[in-house]
Design an enzyme around this catalytic site. Structure first.
Site, short mmCIF file in Angstrom:
data_model
loop_
_atom_site.label_atom_id
_atom_site.label_comp_id
_atom_site.label_asym_id
_atom_site.label_seq_id
_atom_site.Cartn_x
_atom_site.Cartn_y
_atom_site.Cartn_z
N LYS A 238 1.27 -58.47 -24.22
CA LYS A 238 2.16 -57.72 -25.11
C LYS A 238 2.85 -56.62 -24.31
O LYS A 238 2.23 -55.65 -23.90
CB LYS A 238 1.40 -57.10 -26.28
CG LYS A 238 2.36 -56.56 -27.37
CD LYS A 238 1.80 -55.41 -28.18
CE LYS A 238 2.07 -54.07 -27.58
NZ LYS A 238 3.50 -53.64 -27.59
N CYS B 45 0.88 -42.79 -13.89
CA CYS B 45 -0.44 -42.18 -14.02
C CYS B 45 -0.96 -41.66 -12.70
O CYS B 45 -1.99 -40.99 -12.66
CB CYS B 45 -1.43 -43.17 -14.63
SG CYS B 45 -1.73 -44.62 -13.61
N GLU C 286 -1.24 -34.41 -20.14
CA GLU C 286 -0.38 -35.29 -19.35
C GLU C 286 1.07 -35.11 -19.81
O GLU C 286 1.41 -35.44 -20.94
CB GLU C 286 -0.81 -36.74 -19.50
CG GLU C 286 -0.06 -37.68 -18.57
CD GLU C 286 -0.59 -39.10 -18.60
OE1 GLU C 286 -0.57 -39.74 -17.54
OE2 GLU C 286 -1.03 -39.55 -19.67
#
Length: 485
Positions: A174, A282, A376
């Site tokens: 997905k 990340c 973040e």
């Protein structure tokens, strides 16, 4: 609309989803409409699973040396269409062309590793008693699913596609609804490389499909890459259904800079780490801990940051909402007493006024309690915190909830080893701003950056995507019955 309607890819064919609900696919470079993506229903996932189930017996029993021939050809096709893929990545994600080329080059490296898998899964055999042999071999898990994010439309899918398929599994993937175009192109390349129909399937959608993947009884393993909040949800939902799950979450990577660091090299690495891919990775550096007298290095960091120009050598962030969120972090830090040394707010690229851009931003005198230091940001922003000692710097690094990566900049080997041994992160760099391991070394963090056992790439991924089968064989009836019988 530049491209046709996005479709699902099931059993080797592009097919319409069973629902008419769609979302626009907007280029963050200029705000133009690229396509529309369907939000599939669970019935669409059922079709993909049935296709995978039908393909699994033949594909899983094919010798591994035959399966990897597909990926030798796939690697060649990635090389052939590198520029086309890079252009597509840039359009839908906002990366610069150079960054997009590098992303495809990483896909090629990942595929090279998959081609080596026959040499890594040979198993073991031993005569444990006269005429009695024990043997181990790795067999596929079955049907696996990968849920992938927007920030690397090609690379993150290729963290799992080559290894999982080369090891004999069938897959449903997905993509992020923000960047579905690149993965459709990858499906075409896999088919051209000779991958049998049904082995690889794409189901587009939103959280409905994510939850359906976690719940589907015929999906045996799930990987996820995205935010920590969603990673926790996926891990809980999948493991509650007794599936294997590896879910990678967010990060807050700290760079520790010591006074003896090479100033020019450090500044270049820090800025490349915080601004590469517009900070939407990340492994980006978003926090720097300055130890002692490093103001001369901070000045060079600012000088380097000013060379990074939105629309030239800095790409866009994914959408306007992300732009607003990032700018809010900067404004809030300023209001709380931090000093903005380089300000990337209100960035506009001439001729692309509807694009979503944030310029490189350097914030000094940040304290560990500020949101900009803890959360973040996922943008080209680095916050600088001050420490009087290396131990204090490590304490600041270890106090954050994440554990993806950390780096130290120094010319002292003992200081470097001190940080390597004490930093609470799964990937450590020394004088490296983005300490991503190269194949065959695996990618994966610690703490709230990863949920599950093992890593998603490299040798570690082999254990995730296979089961170990053990057999004991005896052919000498004259040996009679013994304790092994």
């Amino acid at each position: 609309m530049k491209y046709p309607l996005v479709q699902n890819y099931i059993n080797g064919k592009f097919v319409n989803a069973g629902t008419g609900t769609t979302l626009p696919v907007i280029s963050p470079l200029d705000g133009n409409l690229l396509s529309v993506v369907p939000l599939s229903a669970t019935a669409d996932l059922d079709q993909a699973v049935e296709a995978a189930r039908a393909a699994l017996p033949v594909w899983s029993r094919m010798p591994v040396k035959e399966r990897v021939q597909v990926f030798f050809r796939y690697k060649t096709l990635l090389e052939r269409d590198l520029q086309q893929l890079a252009s597509l990545i840039s359009e839908e994600n906002g990366k610069t062309i150079g960054e997009s080329v590098a992303e495809v080059e990483k896909c090629i490296e990942l595929t090279e590793f998959a081609c080596s898998i026959p040499q890594l899964v040979t198993g073991e055999i031993l005569e444990v008693s006269k005429g009695v042999e024990c043997r181990t071999e790795r067999v596929p898990v079955g049907i696996v699913a990968s849920i992938v994010p927007f920030n690397f439309p090609a690379m993150v899918p290729n963290w799992t596609i080559p290894n999982a398929l080369a090891l004999g599994n069938c897959m449903i993937i997905k993509p992020s609804e923000k960047v579905p175009l690149t993965l459709a192109k990858i499906a075409l390349l896999l088919k051209e490389a000779g991958l049998p129909d049904g082995v690889f399937n794409i189901v587009n959608g939103d959280h409905t499909i994510v939850n359906a993947i976690c719940a589907h009884p015929s999906i045996h393993a799930v990987t996820f890459v995205g935010s920590t909040k969603v990673a926790k949800h996926v891990y809980r939902q999948a493991t509650q259904q007794l599936k294997l799950c590896l879910a990678l979450g967010g990060a807050k990577n700290h760079l520790i800079v010591l006074p003896d660091a090479k100033a020019d090299m450090t500044a270049q690495n820090v800025v490349a780490s915080m601004s590469g891919c517009a900070g939407q990775r990340c492994m980006a550096a978003s926090a720097m801990v300055a130890v002692g007298g490093v103001d001369h290095i901070i000045q060079k960091i600012c000088d380097e940051a000013k060379k990074v120009i939105p629309g030239t050598n800095l790409g866009a962030v994914i959408n306007k909402a992300a732009q607003q969120r990032i700018e809010q972090y900067i404004t809030e830090a300023e209001q709380q007493g931090a000093k903005i040394l380089v300000d990337g707010r209100k960035a506009v690229v001439e001729g692309k006024e509807d694009g979503s851009y944030v310029g490189p931003t350097v914030i000094d005198f940040v304290t560990p309690g500020m949101a900009v230091a803890k959360e973040e940001i996922f943008g080209p922003v680095i916050c600088i915190m001050r420490a009087d000692s290396l131990d204090e710097a490590i304490s600041i690094e270890n106090s954050n909830i994440y554990g993806n990566a950390a780096s130290v900049f120094t010319q002292n080997g003992s200081y470097a080893r001190y940080v390597i041994e004490r930093a609470s992160a799964g990937m450590i760099g020394v004088n490296v701003g983005v300490p991503v391991p190269r194949e065959p070394f695996s990618f994966g963090g610690w703490n709230e950056s990863k949920f599950g056992t093992g890593d998603i790439t490299g040798r570690s991924s082999i254990e995730f995507f296979t089961k170990l089968k053990k057999s004991t064989v005896k052919w000498n009836p004259e040996a009679g019955v013994n304790w092994m019988s």
